[in-house]
Every structure is written in structure tokens, then in C-alpha cells.
Scaffold this motif. Structure first.
Motif, PDB file in Angstrom:
ATOM      1  N   ALA A 186       0.815  -1.214   0.000  1.00 59.78           N
ATOM      2  CA  ALA A 186       0.000   0.000   0.000  1.00 59.78           C
ATOM      3  C   ALA A 186       0.848   1.263   0.000  1.00 59.78           C
ATOM      4  O   ALA A 186       0.304   2.375  -0.039  1.00 59.78           O
ATOM      5  N   GLY A 187       2.169   1.107   0.076  1.00 62.01           N
ATOM      6  CA  GLY A 187       3.056   2.258  -0.005  1.00 62.01           C
ATOM      7  C   GLY A 187       3.348   2.949   1.311  1.00 62.01           C
ATOM      8  O   GLY A 187       3.950   4.023   1.326  1.00 62.01           O
ATOM      9  N   GLU A 188       2.977   2.324   2.439  1.00 66.37           N
ATOM     10  CA  GLU A 188       3.227   2.964   3.731  1.00 66.37           C
ATOM     11  C   GLU A 188       4.710   2.982   4.084  1.00 66.37           C
ATOM     12  O   GLU A 188       5.206   3.958   4.659  1.00 66.37           O
ATOM     13  N   VAL A 189       5.408   1.890   3.780  1.00 69.32           N
ATOM     14  CA  VAL A 189       6.853   1.787   4.006  1.00 69.32           C
ATOM     15  C   VAL A 189       7.456   0.964   2.874  1.00 69.32           C
ATOM     16  O   VAL A 189       6.744   0.260   2.151  1.00 69.32           O
ATOM     17  N   ASP A 190       8.787   1.059   2.737  1.00 67.46           N
ATOM     18  CA  ASP A 190       9.494   0.219   1.774  1.00 67.46           C
ATOM     19  C   ASP A 190       9.996  -1.067   2.430  1.00 67.46           C
ATOM     20  O   ASP A 190      10.067  -2.116   1.787  1.00 67.46           O
ATOM     21  N   LYS A 191      10.347  -0.956   3.706  1.00 65.71           N
ATOM     22  CA  LYS A 191      10.869  -2.092   4.455  1.00 65.71           C
ATOM     23  C   LYS A 191      10.566  -1.889   5.929  1.00 65.71           C
ATOM     24  O   LYS A 191      10.607  -0.759   6.431  1.00 65.71           O
ATOM     25  N   VAL A 192      10.256  -2.987   6.634  1.00 65.40           N
ATOM     26  CA  VAL A 192      10.095  -2.931   8.082  1.00 65.40           C
ATOM     27  C   VAL A 192      10.699  -4.195   8.681  1.00 65.40           C
ATOM     28  O   VAL A 192      10.596  -5.280   8.103  1.00 65.40           O
ATOM     29  N   VAL A 193      11.371  -4.049   9.811  1.00 65.59           N
ATOM     30  CA  VAL A 193      11.992  -5.185  10.483  1.00 65.59           C
ATOM     31  C   VAL A 193      11.118  -5.586  11.663  1.00 65.59           C
ATOM     32  O   VAL A 193      10.855  -4.786  12.558  1.00 65.59           O
ATOM     33  N   LEU A 194      10.650  -6.838  11.651  1.00 67.66           N
ATOM     34  CA  LEU A 194       9.793  -7.345  12.713  1.00 67.66           C
ATOM     35  C   LEU A 194      10.521  -8.425  13.495  1.00 67.66           C
ATOM     36  O   LEU A 194      11.254  -9.237  12.926  1.00 67.66           O
ATOM     37  N   ALA A 195      10.326  -8.433  14.804  1.00 66.68           N
ATOM     38  CA  ALA A 195      11.019  -9.369  15.687  1.00 66.68           C
ATOM     39  C   ALA A 195      10.028 -10.234  16.452  1.00 66.68           C
ATOM     40  O   ALA A 195       8.842  -9.911  16.560  1.00 66.68           O
ATOM     41  N   ARG A 196      10.528 -11.334  16.989  1.00 64.60           N
ATOM     42  CA  ARG A 196       9.760 -12.211  17.868  1.00 64.60           C
ATOM     43  C   ARG A 196      10.647 -12.630  19.023  1.00 64.60           C
ATOM     44  O   ARG A 196      11.876 -12.428  18.995  1.00 64.60           O
ATOM     45  N   ASP A 197      10.036 -13.224  20.057  1.00 61.59           N
ATOM     46  CA  ASP A 197      10.801 -13.606  21.236  1.00 61.59           C
ATOM     47  C   ASP A 197      10.527 -15.052  21.620  1.00 61.59           C
ATOM     48  O   ASP A 197       9.535 -15.657  21.203  1.00 61.59           O
ATOM     49  N   LEU A 198      11.436 -15.603  22.418  1.00 58.57           N
ATOM     50  CA  LEU A 198      11.346 -16.974  22.894  1.00 58.57           C
ATOM     51  C   LEU A 198      11.900 -16.979  24.318  1.00 58.57           C
ATOM     52  O   LEU A 198      12.977 -16.436  24.569  1.00 58.57           O
ATOM     53  N   VAL A 199      11.174 -17.583  25.240  1.00 63.39           N
ATOM     54  CA  VAL A 199      11.576 -17.580  26.645  1.00 63.39           C
ATOM     55  C   VAL A 199      12.193 -18.925  27.010  1.00 63.39           C
ATOM     56  O   VAL A 199      11.591 -19.977  26.762  1.00 63.39           O
ATOM     57  N   ALA A 200      13.389 -18.887  27.588  1.00 67.84           N
ATOM     58  CA  ALA A 200      14.073 -20.095  28.053  1.00 67.84           C
ATOM     59  C   ALA A 200      14.166 -20.051  29.571  1.00 67.84           C
ATOM     60  O   ALA A 200      14.546 -19.029  30.151  1.00 67.84           O
ATOM     61  N   THR A 201      13.842 -21.165  30.211  1.00 68.32           N
ATOM     62  CA  THR A 201      13.881 -21.254  31.666  1.00 68.32           C
ATOM     63  C   THR A 201      14.699 -22.471  32.077  1.00 68.32           C
ATOM     64  O   THR A 201      14.481 -23.571  31.570  1.00 68.32           O
ATOM     65  N   ALA A 202      15.649 -22.264  32.994  1.00 64.32           N
ATOM     66  CA  ALA A 202      16.480 -23.348  33.516  1.00 64.32           C
ATOM     67  C   ALA A 202      16.066 -23.647  34.954  1.00 64.32           C
ATOM     68  O   ALA A 202      15.288 -22.904  35.564  1.00 64.32           O
ATOM     69  N   SER A 203      16.615 -24.720  35.502  1.00 67.29           N
ATOM     70  CA  SER A 203      16.250 -25.118  36.867  1.00 67.29           C
ATOM     71  C   SER A 203      17.075 -24.381  37.924  1.00 67.29           C
ATOM     72  O   SER A 203      16.819 -24.521  39.119  1.00 67.29           O
ATOM     73  N   ALA A 204      18.074 -23.584  37.474  1.00 66.05           N
ATOM     74  CA  ALA A 204      18.916 -22.816  38.397  1.00 66.05           C
ATOM     75  C   ALA A 204      19.374 -21.557  37.661  1.00 66.05           C
ATOM     76  O   ALA A 204      19.234 -21.465  36.431  1.00 66.05           O
ATOM     77  N   PRO A 205      19.907 -20.574  38.383  1.00 66.16           N
ATOM     78  CA  PRO A 205      20.382 -19.355  37.710  1.00 66.16           C
ATOM     79  C   PRO A 205      21.352 -19.664  36.574  1.00 66.16           C
ATOM     80  O   PRO A 205      22.231 -20.520  36.693  1.00 66.16           O
TER      81      PRO A 205
END
Length: 431
Positions: free
Chosen positions: A184-203
Motif C-alpha cells: 500500500a506504499g506505507e513503508v518500503d521495508k520494516v523489520v519485525l522481531a519475535r521472542d522466545l523464553v528459556a527457563t532453567a532449573s537454576a540461575p
């Protein structure tokens, strides 16, 4: 530890004098091996590539700031600290004497703060020359003895992964919507990100992550600042005695592990109109941002293919000569966000990120690096990274993003984001 307020919050006379001592250090052990055990994760600092760079620990001084003025406030604070510093430097190279490490949120409206940390101890190495720096607010500074190699870190245990704020399905939907907006001509390029959560049993010990990343991704800058840990292949800007350099990455393809196939894929990446278009936007944004601070600039006509263990990128190294006294942090602020992590046009792309991404990136994709009292330093883009939870160090949130242009396919972008999560996922493995 001492924390100074933002500029204007108190009288300059209230600030402390910083005492700094740098001496040569004849040590050949890996820099990351010096990071001590038992320290809070936000006091372990790193900027290391191919065995050289800086590591630090402790916190003689810290600074935090939020909002649109976060870069300017950090710069003003650092200049004030430099004015108060009493420095004896027997090495006198970029990275010796008074040094801070820093990382900054991607967005001005992020709930995260920008962080500058002045370590109490720094070990550095450049071109084979090593040094030790101690920094203190005590006018009777006593040099530490040569640092010793620390005990090996324990690997994370029982690591489990879960979707973060943006699941793969959410991400595919956001990519599809972004392609519509581009059409639609709003932008030429956009960078989109996602996340992933990792959990361990200790610090989680960040030293384990840093060592794993350095072993497997020696062509990246392995960083740790205030709990943000990663291995970025992208150098936002480096200022080194008047020479300014920047490595621009945009356009990515996943490796197969088969050398012959990967060579063919590299050739296809170098010919891909979609990836070349994405790369051109990124290079242009960097060159335009640096131009006011430079007397001359070299921008190669065509990118090269940077080979990393998990992916290959189109890459361009920009070099320029400084024409003013702009510090490396000022240059980083002028470049952020580049088209490689924001989009084109910048303002419209950042607005679209805020609308479609549905998460706070925090310091992911923001500048991360170090600076000395002369303004020399190096700042990368915080990619291939994770943020340790300050309240629960057994949890870390990983991030990955992709550049979306008119020819982008949602499922392909999900696969590319999976590939970009591999370095941090592998670093969390115990084998």
C-alpha cells in the motif's frame, strides 16, 4: 557501587572523582576466562571478537536513562565523569584508561532503561598487547594483582523453551500484514522481531553463554552488558582515532551444513533481488547518517556474503574519516535505528513496528558496546541475543528479527527467525 543522576538532576559539584590506573598485562589466556564466578550477572561485561577486546566486572559507577533523550543524557553523563577522572595510563590505546560499557533500548518508549556501566576491573587485549585497568572512587586506589583465570562456569540445567509475547503464528500474521502495508506504499521495508523464553532449573551463568558463543561464532562480537548477552555479527559503528567504520548486514539465508549446497545458496543470495533491495536500504541509511560527521567515505558498490555457522548474510563494510569530535556514542545515536533493524522510511517503519510487533523489544536491536574517555569505542547492534530476567536469573528471553520487504513470505520469515535464534539456543545447551 555509585550511581549518578541524570544531568541536571543535581549539582555537578556532587559528583565523585574517578581514579583510573592502566598497566600492561602479559597474559595469553582467553579474555573470557578472566570473568570471575559469583558476580551478579549484570556486573559481568564483555566485548570480545577473535580473542581480542575487553572484559570487565564490578561496577564503580552506573547510569540509567529512558526516553527520547537517553543517548544525549548518557553522553553528557559520560563527559562529566571524564572531566572528573584522574587517569594514569601506561598503555594509551583505544580501550585503555577510563572505559564504560553500555546498551540502549531500541525504542524511545521502551520500559527498559539505557545502561552505562563503569567496571571496577577491566582486562583488555588488542593486536597482542594486553592490559589491566582498575577504576575506583577511592583516591587511594590500590592496583589489583594480575587477575587469575576463573573457575569454569556450570552449564544451564533442564532448559525448557516457551513462546514469548510473539508466537510463530503471531509472527507470520504480522509479516503478512506488513507485506500488505508495504504494498500500500506505507513503508518500503520494516523489520519485525519475535521472542522466545528459556527457563532453567537454576540461575544461568552468563559466562557459560559467552564462552559458547565465542567458541562457535568467532566472527561476531560477543557482548554482555547489564544482563544482555549475545554475539552480534553487525558492527553499528567504531571510532578509532579519527577512522569510522561500520559493518552493515541485511539479507539472510539459512545454511544447510553441506558445503557445496551452501556455496550455491551464497551465490543465490548474492543475486536475490529481494535481499539486495533490503541490503541497499540498510547501507543507504548508514551512509546518510554518517555523512555529516565525515570528510570522506568509502561505500563498496556491491556487498559480500558473510558466512556464519548458522546463516549467511549480505554484508557491506563502510569506512569514513571523521571531520568533527563526535564520539562513538554520538555516531551510534545518529545511526540508530538503521534500516537493518528498523526499516525505511525510518519514522514510518518504527511506528509500524510498534503497531504490529505487540511486544517491547527492550534493549534487543539497540546499540551495545563500549567507549573510552576520548570518545573512541565500538557499538554493535544487539542481535543474536537474550536478556536475563533481573528478578529471576534462571530465565532469559531470546530475540530474533527479519527484514520484511515486498517479496517477503510469512513462513519463510518464520524459518529465518528460527535460524537466527539458533546461536542463543545452542549456547544454552549443556553438551
Amino acid at each position: 557501587m555509585s550511581t549518578l543522576p541524570a544531568p541536571g538532576a543535581s549539582s555537578p559539584a556532587a559528583g565523585p572523582t574517578v581514579v583510573v590506573r592502566t598497566v600492561p598485562l602479559a597474559a595469553t589466556d582467553p579474555l573470557l576466562a578472566y570473568l570471575p564466578s559469583g558476580r551478579p550477572h549484570d556486573e559481568l561485561l564483555s566485548w570480545v571478537r577473535r580473542g581480542e577486546g575487553l572484559v570487565g566486572w564490578g561496577a564503580a559507577l552506573t547510569f540509567e536513562s529512558r526516553g527520547a533523550d537517553r543517548f544525549a543524557e548518557a553522553e553528557a553523563w559520560w563527559r562529566e565523569i571524564g572531566h572528573r577522572a584522574v587517569v594514569r595510563d601506561d598503555v594509551e590505546r583505544p580501550g585503555t584508561g577510563l572505559v564504560c560499557f553500555g546498551s540502549f533500548p531500541f525504542a524511545a518508549d521502551s520500559a527498559e532503561s539505557a545502561r552505562l556501566v563503569v567496571p571496577s576491573t577491566i582486562v583488555g587485549r588488542r593486536d597482542g598487547q594486553g592490559w589491566l585497568t582498575t577504576i575506583s572512587l577511592d583516591p587511594q586506589l590500590t592496583l589489583l594483582e594480575n587477575p587469575s583465570v576463573a573457575s569454569d562456569p556450570e552449564p544451564p540445567r533442564d532448559v525448557a523453551f516457551a513462546d514469548g509475547d510473539v508466537s510463530p503464528a503471531d509472527y507470520a500474521h504480522a509479516v503478512a500484514e506488513a507485506v500488505k502495508r508495504i504494498g500500500a506504499g506505507e513503508v518500503d521495508k520494516v523489520v519485525l522481531a519475535r521472542d522466545l523464553v528459556a527457563t532453567a532449573s537454576a540461575p544461568i551463568d552468563p559466562r557459560w553463554l559467552l564462552r559458547r558463543l565465542a567458541e562457535r561464532y568467532e566472527n561476531t562480537w560477543v557482548f554482555s552488558v547489564a544482563g544482555l548477552v549475545g554475539a552480534t555479527p553487525e558492527l553499528l559503528v567504531r571510532r578509532d582515532k579519527g577512522l569510522i567504520t561500520s559493518r552493515v548486514l541485511a539479507g539472510t539465508i539459512r545454511r544447510t551444513g553441506d558445503d557445496a549446497k551452501d556455496l550455491a545458496l551464497a551465490a543465490s543470495l548474492a543475486r536475490s533481488s529481494k535481499d539486495l533491495e533490503e541490503h541497499e536500504y540498510a547501507v543507504r541509511s548508514v551512509a546518510e547518517a554518517l555523512a555529516p560527521h565525515c570528510s570522506s567515505m568509502n561505500v563498496p558498490e556491491a556487498p559480500f556474503v558473510l558466512h556464519l555457522p548458522n546463516v549467511m548474510h549480505l554484508a557491506t563494510d563502510v569506512a569514513a574519516v571523521s571531520v568533527d569530535d563526535a564520539s562513538s556514542l554520538t555516531l551510534a545515536a545518529s545511526l540508530h535505528p538503521s534500516a537493518a533493524v528498523g526499516g525505511t522510511p525510518t519514522a514510518a517503519a518504527v511506528d509500524l513496528i510498534g503497531e504490529l510487533e505487540q511486544m517491547d523489544r527492550g534493549r534487543y536491536a539497540g546499540p551495545v558496546g563500549w567507549m573510552d574517555a576520548h570518545g573512541d569505542g565500538a557499538w554493535g547492534i544487539a542481535l543474536r541475543s537474550g536478556a536475563l530476567d533481573p528478578d529471576d536469573p534462571s530465565q532469559i528471553t531470546l530475540y530474533a528479527g527479519c527484514g520484511i520487504v515486498a517479496g517477503s513470505d510469512p513462513e519463510s520469515e518464520v524459518a529465518e527467525s528460527d535460524a537466527k535464534l539458533i546461536p542463543m539456543r545452542d549456547a544454552l545447551a549443556s553438551d
